[in-house]
Design a protein around this motif. Structure first.
Motif, PDB file in Angstrom:
ATOM      1  N   MET A 336       0.825  -1.190   0.000  1.00 10.22           N
ATOM      2  CA  MET A 336       0.000   0.000   0.000  1.00 10.22           C
ATOM      3  C   MET A 336       0.868   1.253   0.000  1.00 10.22           C
ATOM      4  N   PHE A 337       1.924   1.213   0.804  1.00  9.10           N
ATOM      5  CA  PHE A 337       2.818   2.364   0.889  1.00  9.10           C
ATOM      6  C   PHE A 337       3.472   2.657  -0.467  1.00  9.10           C
ATOM      7  N   ILE A 338       3.946   1.610  -1.106  1.00  5.27           N
ATOM      8  CA  ILE A 338       4.590   1.794  -2.417  1.00  5.27           C
ATOM      9  C   ILE A 338       3.595   2.358  -3.418  1.00  5.27           C
ATOM     10  N   HIS A 339       2.366   1.795  -3.364  1.00  2.00           N
ATOM     11  CA  HIS A 339       1.341   2.265  -4.310  1.00  2.00           C
ATOM     12  C   HIS A 339       1.007   3.740  -4.064  1.00  2.00           C
ATOM     13  N   ILE A 340       0.749   4.066  -2.779  1.00  2.00           N
ATOM     14  CA  ILE A 340       0.363   5.445  -2.464  1.00  2.00           C
ATOM     15  C   ILE A 340       1.517   6.408  -2.714  1.00  2.00           C
ATOM     16  N   ALA A 341       2.719   6.000  -2.277  1.00  6.03           N
ATOM     17  CA  ALA A 341       3.873   6.889  -2.427  1.00  6.03           C
ATOM     18  C   ALA A 341       4.162   7.164  -3.899  1.00  6.03           C
ATOM     19  N   SER A 342       4.131   6.090  -4.709  1.00  6.90           N
ATOM     20  CA  SER A 342       4.423   6.295  -6.135  1.00  6.90           C
ATOM     21  C   SER A 342       3.372   7.207  -6.779  1.00  6.90           C
ATOM     22  N   HIS A 343       2.124   7.086  -6.304  1.00  5.99           N
ATOM     23  CA  HIS A 343       1.059   7.920  -6.855  1.00  5.99           C
ATOM     24  C   HIS A 343       1.170   9.360  -6.366  1.00  5.99           C
ATOM     25  N   GLU A 344       1.390   9.532  -5.059  1.00  4.21           N
ATOM     26  CA  GLU A 344       1.402  10.865  -4.488  1.00  4.21           C
ATOM     27  C   GLU A 344       2.639  11.668  -4.875  1.00  4.21           C
ATOM     28  N   LEU A 345       3.769  10.968  -5.016  1.00  2.00           N
ATOM     29  CA  LEU A 345       4.991  11.702  -5.368  1.00  2.00           C
ATOM     30  C   LEU A 345       4.938  12.227  -6.795  1.00  2.00           C
ATOM     31  N   ARG A 346       4.107  11.570  -7.615  1.00  2.53           N
ATOM     32  CA  ARG A 346       3.978  12.078  -8.989  1.00  2.53           C
ATOM     33  C   ARG A 346       3.261  13.417  -9.012  1.00  2.53           C
ATOM     34  N   ALA A 347       2.371  13.634  -8.017  1.00  6.15           N
ATOM     35  CA  ALA A 347       1.578  14.870  -8.009  1.00  6.15           C
ATOM     36  C   ALA A 347       2.464  16.120  -7.963  1.00  6.15           C
ATOM     37  N   PRO A 348       3.418  16.245  -7.057  1.00  2.65           N
ATOM     38  CA  PRO A 348       4.280  17.441  -7.068  1.00  2.65           C
ATOM     39  C   PRO A 348       5.397  17.332  -8.100  1.00  2.65           C
ATOM     40  N   LEU A 349       5.736  16.108  -8.509  1.00  2.00           N
ATOM     41  CA  LEU A 349       6.853  15.953  -9.443  1.00  2.00           C
ATOM     42  C   LEU A 349       6.492  16.475 -10.826  1.00  2.00           C
ATOM     43  N   ALA A 350       5.265  16.221 -11.283  1.00  2.00           N
ATOM     44  CA  ALA A 350       4.868  16.671 -12.626  1.00  2.00           C
ATOM     45  C   ALA A 350       4.893  18.194 -12.744  1.00  2.00           C
ATOM     46  N   PRO A 351       4.247  18.941 -11.826  1.00  2.43           N
ATOM     47  CA  PRO A 351       4.325  20.408 -11.934  1.00  2.43           C
ATOM     48  C   PRO A 351       5.736  20.940 -11.680  1.00  2.43           C
ATOM     49  N   LEU A 352       6.530  20.178 -10.910  1.00  3.86           N
ATOM     50  CA  LEU A 352       7.912  20.600 -10.660  1.00  3.86           C
ATOM     51  C   LEU A 352       8.706  20.579 -11.963  1.00  3.86           C
ATOM     52  N   ILE A 353       8.550  19.509 -12.721  1.00  4.43           N
ATOM     53  CA  ILE A 353       9.254  19.394 -14.010  1.00  4.43           C
ATOM     54  C   ILE A 353       8.724  20.429 -14.992  1.00  4.43           C
ATOM     55  N   LEU A 354       7.373  20.566 -15.012  1.00  6.13           N
ATOM     56  CA  LEU A 354       6.765  21.542 -15.917  1.00  6.13           C
ATOM     57  C   LEU A 354       7.220  22.949 -15.572  1.00  6.13           C
ATOM     58  N   GLY A 355       7.246  23.271 -14.282  1.00  2.00           N
ATOM     59  CA  GLY A 355       7.675  24.613 -13.870  1.00  2.00           C
ATOM     60  C   GLY A 355       9.105  24.886 -14.264  1.00  2.00           C
ATOM     61  N   ALA A 356       9.982  23.862 -14.146  1.00  3.36           N
ATOM     62  CA  ALA A 356      11.383  24.052 -14.528  1.00  3.36           C
ATOM     63  C   ALA A 356      11.498  24.330 -16.022  1.00  3.36           C
ATOM     64  N   ARG A 357      10.706  23.637 -16.832  1.00  4.60           N
ATOM     65  CA  ARG A 357      10.751  23.855 -18.274  1.00  4.60           C
ATOM     66  C   ARG A 357      10.226  25.247 -18.628  1.00  4.60           C
TER      67      ARG A 357
END
Length: 559
Positions: A336-357
């Motif tokens: 459950m932790f792996i599933h939730i963590a992988s899902h939740e970490l994508r949430a800030p990671l996507a706008p982080l990459i987009l913001g950098a670009r």
């Protein structure tokens, strides 16, 4: 002089016959009475010879018994002058006693000086001697002989009487020997049984021996320890059906076993519960506690192949099942932790990459500083968000390993509360009512970790109670000297079933599954409060909002 067992009977006057008959009866009665006295063998030998001395009127009476080798007689008991002879052993066929033993016939010697004795002590101290064999049917027991220190001719009646006495003595001695051997065998058997019983009770696994009807005929201490006493009867003494009623045998899923499925029934029906056929069941054991028990055993057969019982070995494997359940639970939490963590970490990671670009593009095309600053602020915001998630995961790991530490130092709870509320209002753009934080509330605590707890409580209130619900935070001191910080909202509230799981790892109510988060905030918050020696709980009624209350001691908690 010489061997004279078959002398012709002379004409004896009737009164003499009567006296001889009475003498024989008295002698045999005396021997019988002595034999029935239940004496030990040495004492029995001595008492029998004493009776022989009395009714034979002799100075010496001796008993020689056949040795186990069947070839030698050994002097066992003496009454009279021969007591000084010491240990005497006579080979069969040699000397006076050896001749009697070899021929199985009485022997009378009027003058020992004319007879080739093997024991010279007899010749030196006795004059006349009479001996008879002790036999039972055709089995030789030994030799009985009597002697005098002055010349005497033993009559035919003396020979007859001594032989009758010897026959009675042979039976008495043989019987006493059998009793002594039986007693020794019994003592030895009891000793061996005691040793076996001690080993039986030393076995840590429970062992039970069953009769064909399922009653327990024997069990060890571990078996007794596994079950409590019920009423006036011990568990192991009850019939099988009553024991099953008390122990409530079930399979590992908790389904009651039928009589045919009981391990005892299966073994007594011929089934061998070994290897893959053995298994675990649940039983109600000592003190009414349910336990998982591994049962192995097999039936016991007699020489004809008929089942005469069964033996079972039972081991309490409750800890093993608990460990397995915990392992499965942890595996589930890990997944459950792996599933939730992988899902939740994508949430800030996507706008982080987009913001950098976007920032990169803004710099390339020479955008104005305000746009570049905004892009940079967005990147920092999402990076902090990801950092908080990583900190949450790290804290969860520390709690699981028992390594969560708090750095206690003097702090002002009012300052902490005001700071958290101010920051939450700036981020959410919502108004939060604050009460009780005007005056200092000094405490010994980990200010940073308490800030984390309070931030989580306020953030949850803002998240789960959207506008127009109001949020209020209050700080106060209880009469018992504890600080109490409460966060209240007028949102939808929390039902009782959800409240029971709120502080568990990865738990998020069914109605909030779509909201972001790892489901670890309240779990970590409770652990931090407990490390401070305090407590954290919720009070909520569906439709009337929720209040999370944190209570903390104001002084350093004692460990």
């Amino acid at each position: 002089m010489g061997q004279s067992p078959r002398r012709k009977q002379s004409s004896i006057h009737p009164p003499l016959l009567t006296q001889s008959y009475e003498r024989e009866l008295l002698a045999l009665q005396a021997i019988t009475d002595t034999a029935l006295s239940h004496l030990d063998l040495p004492t029995l030998y001595s008492e029998l010879l004493s009776r022989v001395q009395e009714f034979m009127g002799v100075a010496n009476a001796a008993l020689l018994l056949l040795e186990p080798d069947g070839q030698t007689l050994a002097l066992q008991a003496v009454r009279g002058v021969e007591e000084r002879a010491g240990k005497v052993r006579v080979p069969l066929g040699q000397g006076f006693a050896g001749t009697i033993a070899a021929t199985r016939q009485p022997l009378l010697v009027d003058d020992l000086n004319s007879f080739p004795v093997s024991n010279l002590f007899l010749r030196d101290h006795l004059c006349s001697i009479l001996g008879v064999p002790l036999t039972i049917t055709d089995r030789l027991i030994g030799v009985l002989h009597v002697g005098t220190t002055t010349p005497r001719h033993f009559a035919e009646a003396d020979i007859h009487l001594l032989q009758r006495v010897a026959d009675r003595m042979a039976l008495a001695i043989d019987h006493a020997r059998l009793l002594a051997e039986a007693q020794q065998t019994k003592v030895k058997a009891e000793k061996q049984l005691g040793e076996i019983d001690a080993l039986f009770n030393a076995v840590v696994d429970a062992i039970a021996v069953y009769a064909p009807d399922g009653t327990i005929t024997h069990c060890n201490q571990a078996m007794r320890d596994m079950f409590a006493d019920y009423g006036t009867a011990r568990y192991e003494s009850l019939p099988l059906a009553e024991r099953a009623l008390l122990s409530q045998p079930r399979d590992v899923q908790g389904v009651p076993l039928t009589r045919e499925q009981w391990p005892q029934t299966r073994m007594l029906s011929g089934e061998h519960l070994v290897g893959s056929a053995s298994g675990d069941i649940i039983i109600r054991g000592k003190n009414g506690r349910d336990m998982f028990v591994s049962v192995a055993g097999r039936p016991v057969y007699d020489a004809q192949g008929t089942i005469i019982g069964a033996v079972a070995v039972m081991r309490d494997v409750t800890e093993r099942h608990q460990f397995e359940e915990e392992r499965q639970r942890l595996d589930h939490l890990k997944d459950m932790f792996i599933h939730i963590a992988s899902h939740e970490l994508r949430a800030p990671l996507a706008p982080l990459i987009l913001g950098a670009r976007l920032l990169q593009q803004s710099v390339v095309r020479g955008a104005d500083p305000a746009e570049i600053t905004k892009r940079a602020d967005d990147i920092v915001f999402h990076a902090k968000r990801m950092s908080r998630m990583l900190d949450t995961m790290l804290n969860m790991t520390r709690i699981s390993e028992g390594k969560l530490a708090v750095d206690l130092a003097p702090a002002d709870l009012a300052d902490i509360t005001r700071a958290v509320v101010t920051e939450a209002q700036q981020i959410s753009k919502r108004s939060i009512a604050l009460a009780g934080a005007d005056a200092p509330v000094p405490a010994v605590c980990d200010a940073e970790r308490l800030r984390q707890v309070l931030t989580n409580l306020v953030s949850n209130a803002l998240k789960y109670a959207p506008e127009p619900a109001t949020i209020s935070v209050s700080l106060g001191v209880t009469p018992c000297g504890c600080a109490q910080i409460s966060v209240r909202d007028t949102g939808p509230g929390i039902d009782a079933e959800t409240q029971a799981h709120l502080f568990e790892r990865f738990f998020r109510g069914a109605q909030h599954q779509q909201l972001e988060g790892l489901g670890l905030g309240l779990f970590i918050a409770q652990a931090i409060v407990q490390e401070h020696g305090g407590r954290l709980w919720v009070e909520s009624t569906p439709g009337e909002g929720s209040t999370f209350i944190m209570e903390l001691p104001l002084t350093r908690p004692t460990s």
